[in-house]
Design a protein around this motif. Structure first.
Motif, mmCIF file in Angstrom:
data_model
loop_
_atom_site.group_PDB
_atom_site.id
_atom_site.type_symbol
_atom_site.label_atom_id
_atom_site.label_comp_id
_atom_site.label_asym_id
_atom_site.label_seq_id
_atom_site.Cartn_x
_atom_site.Cartn_y
_atom_site.Cartn_z
ATOM 1 N N GLU A 258 0.673 -1.269 -0.094
ATOM 2 C CA GLU A 258 0.013 -0.022 -0.263
ATOM 3 C C GLU A 258 0.728 1.410 -0.071
ATOM 4 O OE1 GLU A 258 -3.019 0.157 3.073
ATOM 5 O OE2 GLU A 258 -3.784 -1.985 2.466
ATOM 6 N N ASP A 259 1.909 1.099 0.697
ATOM 7 C CA ASP A 259 2.862 2.311 0.625
ATOM 8 C C ASP A 259 4.282 2.019 1.055
ATOM 9 O OD1 ASP A 259 3.237 5.250 0.675
ATOM 10 O OD2 ASP A 259 3.031 5.327 2.851
ATOM 11 N N VAL A 260 5.131 2.974 0.532
ATOM 12 C CA VAL A 260 6.475 2.634 1.008
ATOM 13 C C VAL A 260 7.128 3.977 1.305
ATOM 14 C CG1 VAL A 260 8.788 2.103 0.169
ATOM 15 C CG2 VAL A 260 7.106 0.874 -0.815
ATOM 16 N N ARG A 261 7.837 3.991 2.450
ATOM 17 C CA ARG A 261 8.685 5.148 3.082
ATOM 18 C C ARG A 261 9.934 4.712 3.183
ATOM 19 N NH1 ARG A 261 5.718 9.953 3.070
ATOM 20 N NH2 ARG A 261 6.989 10.561 5.006
ATOM 21 N N GLN A 262 10.931 5.553 2.931
ATOM 22 C CA GLN A 262 12.292 5.292 3.024
ATOM 23 C C GLN A 262 13.055 6.185 4.087
ATOM 24 O OE1 GLN A 262 15.455 7.202 2.093
ATOM 25 N NE2 GLN A 262 14.107 9.105 1.992
ATOM 26 N N GLY A 263 14.031 5.640 4.436
ATOM 27 C CA GLY A 263 14.740 6.504 5.736
ATOM 28 C C GLY A 263 16.175 5.845 5.866
ATOM 29 N N LYS A 264 16.657 6.211 7.001
ATOM 30 C CA LYS A 264 17.991 5.800 7.384
ATOM 31 C C LYS A 264 18.045 4.865 8.740
ATOM 32 C CE LYS A 264 18.848 10.248 7.753
ATOM 33 N NZ LYS A 264 19.259 11.583 7.859
ATOM 34 N N TYR A 265 19.161 3.932 8.798
ATOM 35 C CA TYR A 265 19.294 3.177 9.762
ATOM 36 C C TYR A 265 20.745 3.338 10.599
ATOM 37 C CZ TYR A 265 19.851 -1.382 12.138
ATOM 38 O OH TYR A 265 20.072 -2.335 13.130
ATOM 39 N N PHE A 266 20.911 3.379 11.678
ATOM 40 C CA PHE A 266 22.145 3.551 12.265
ATOM 41 C C PHE A 266 22.333 2.433 13.479
ATOM 42 C CE2 PHE A 266 20.944 7.720 10.862
ATOM 43 C CZ PHE A 266 22.003 8.066 10.262
ATOM 44 N N VAL A 267 23.578 1.761 13.548
ATOM 45 C CA VAL A 267 23.931 1.004 14.681
ATOM 46 C C VAL A 267 24.869 1.803 15.589
ATOM 47 C CG1 VAL A 267 24.646 -1.198 15.499
ATOM 48 C CG2 VAL A 267 23.258 -1.134 13.457
ATOM 49 N N ILE A 268 24.609 1.974 16.824
ATOM 50 C CA ILE A 268 25.719 2.916 17.554
ATOM 51 C C ILE A 268 25.963 1.754 18.584
ATOM 52 C CG2 ILE A 268 26.111 4.651 19.101
ATOM 53 C CD1 ILE A 268 23.943 6.248 17.637
ATOM 54 N N ARG A 269 27.324 1.438 18.688
ATOM 55 C CA ARG A 269 28.060 0.759 19.950
ATOM 56 C C ARG A 269 28.221 1.680 21.020
ATOM 57 N NH1 ARG A 269 29.482 -4.016 21.256
ATOM 58 N NH2 ARG A 269 31.395 -4.429 22.585
ATOM 59 N N LEU A 270 27.625 1.138 22.056
ATOM 60 C CA LEU A 270 27.939 2.100 23.307
ATOM 61 C C LEU A 270 28.471 1.594 24.398
ATOM 62 C CD1 LEU A 270 24.120 2.873 23.552
ATOM 63 C CD2 LEU A 270 25.552 4.480 22.725
ATOM 64 N N SER A 271 29.297 2.414 25.407
ATOM 65 C CA SER A 271 30.014 1.803 26.298
ATOM 66 C C SER A 271 29.339 0.902 27.076
ATOM 67 C CB SER A 271 30.846 3.114 27.048
ATOM 68 O OG SER A 271 31.404 2.598 28.205
ATOM 69 N N ASP A 272 30.000 -0.070 27.548
ATOM 70 C CA ASP A 272 29.278 -0.853 28.591
ATOM 71 C C ASP A 272 29.255 -0.370 29.888
ATOM 72 O OD1 ASP A 272 29.145 -2.983 26.765
ATOM 73 O OD2 ASP A 272 31.147 -3.929 27.259
ATOM 74 N N ALA A 273 30.041 0.676 30.230
ATOM 75 C CA ALA A 273 29.923 1.643 31.366
ATOM 76 C C ALA A 273 28.568 2.075 31.531
ATOM 77 C CB ALA A 273 31.215 2.700 31.505
ATOM 78 N N LEU A 274 27.741 2.498 30.507
ATOM 79 C CA LEU A 274 26.725 3.026 30.531
ATOM 80 C C LEU A 274 25.505 2.159 31.024
ATOM 81 C CD1 LEU A 274 26.586 5.188 27.180
ATOM 82 C CD2 LEU A 274 26.965 5.834 29.322
ATOM 83 N N ASP A 275 24.676 2.687 32.056
ATOM 84 C CA ASP A 275 23.445 2.030 32.018
ATOM 85 C C ASP A 275 22.413 2.297 31.200
ATOM 86 O OD1 ASP A 275 22.309 4.190 33.056
ATOM 87 O OD2 ASP A 275 22.372 3.822 35.234
ATOM 88 N N ALA A 276 21.370 1.303 31.313
ATOM 89 C CA ALA A 276 20.282 1.512 30.189
ATOM 90 C C ALA A 276 19.572 3.131 30.378
ATOM 91 C CB ALA A 276 19.097 0.606 30.636
ATOM 92 N N ALA A 277 19.301 3.622 31.348
ATOM 93 C CA ALA A 277 18.882 4.965 31.455
ATOM 94 C C ALA A 277 19.912 5.910 30.858
ATOM 95 C CB ALA A 277 18.844 5.593 32.857
ATOM 96 N N ALA A 278 21.217 5.797 31.085
ATOM 97 C CA ALA A 278 22.083 6.604 30.579
ATOM 98 C C ALA A 278 22.479 6.353 28.944
ATOM 99 C CB ALA A 278 23.519 6.623 31.285
ATOM 100 N N ALA A 279 22.147 5.217 28.640
ATOM 101 C CA ALA A 279 22.267 4.882 27.182
ATOM 102 C C ALA A 279 21.152 5.475 26.433
ATOM 103 C CB ALA A 279 22.365 3.466 27.071
ATOM 104 N N THR A 280 20.021 5.409 26.869
ATOM 105 C CA THR A 280 18.698 5.930 26.397
ATOM 106 C C THR A 280 18.833 7.305 26.211
ATOM 107 O OG1 THR A 280 17.238 4.086 27.552
ATOM 108 C CG2 THR A 280 16.453 6.169 26.775
ATOM 109 N N ALA A 281 19.266 8.263 27.368
ATOM 110 C CA ALA A 281 19.421 9.342 27.373
ATOM 111 C C ALA A 281 20.455 10.054 26.098
ATOM 112 C CB ALA A 281 19.744 10.087 28.609
ATOM 113 N N GLU A 282 21.602 9.295 25.943
ATOM 114 C CA GLU A 282 22.618 9.553 25.059
ATOM 115 C C GLU A 282 22.136 9.505 23.628
ATOM 116 O OE1 GLU A 282 26.871 11.211 24.759
ATOM 117 O OE2 GLU A 282 24.780 11.541 26.096
#
Length: 83
Positions: A34-58
């Motif tokens: 019915e429809d196609v929308r294009q976009g961009k996809y990024f994979v960012i590797r984060l430091s293991d020192a970040l907890d989930a809340a800090a990673a989300t914020a960053e």
């Protein structure tokens, strides 16, 4: 930890590349598209020192300040443990 960030045009913004892909799929006789929308996809590797809340914020900060044009684009993301 990895962040998978998806950046797409807002629904109110025309997407000529998505329309071209949609037209090509129809000409190739793919069914049910019915429809196609294009976009961009990024994979960012984060430091293991970040907890989930800090990673989300960053990741939110990076997406808002660097990866998207907030006038015409929106983003979503999810975090996963690194392999």
């Amino acid at each position: 930890m990895k962040a998978h960030v998806y950046v797409t045009l807002k629904q109110t913004v025309l997407d000529p590349q998505g329309q071209a892909i949609h037209g090509a799929l129809k000409k190739m006789q793919y069914q049910g598209i019915e429809d196609v929308r294009q976009g961009k996809y990024f994979v960012i590797r984060l430091s293991d020192a970040l907890d989930a809340a800090a990673a989300t914020a960053e990741v939110e900060r990076i997406a808002k300040e660097v990866l998207t044009n907030p006038v015409i684009e929106e983003f979503s993301f999810h975090l996963e443990d690194a392999d």
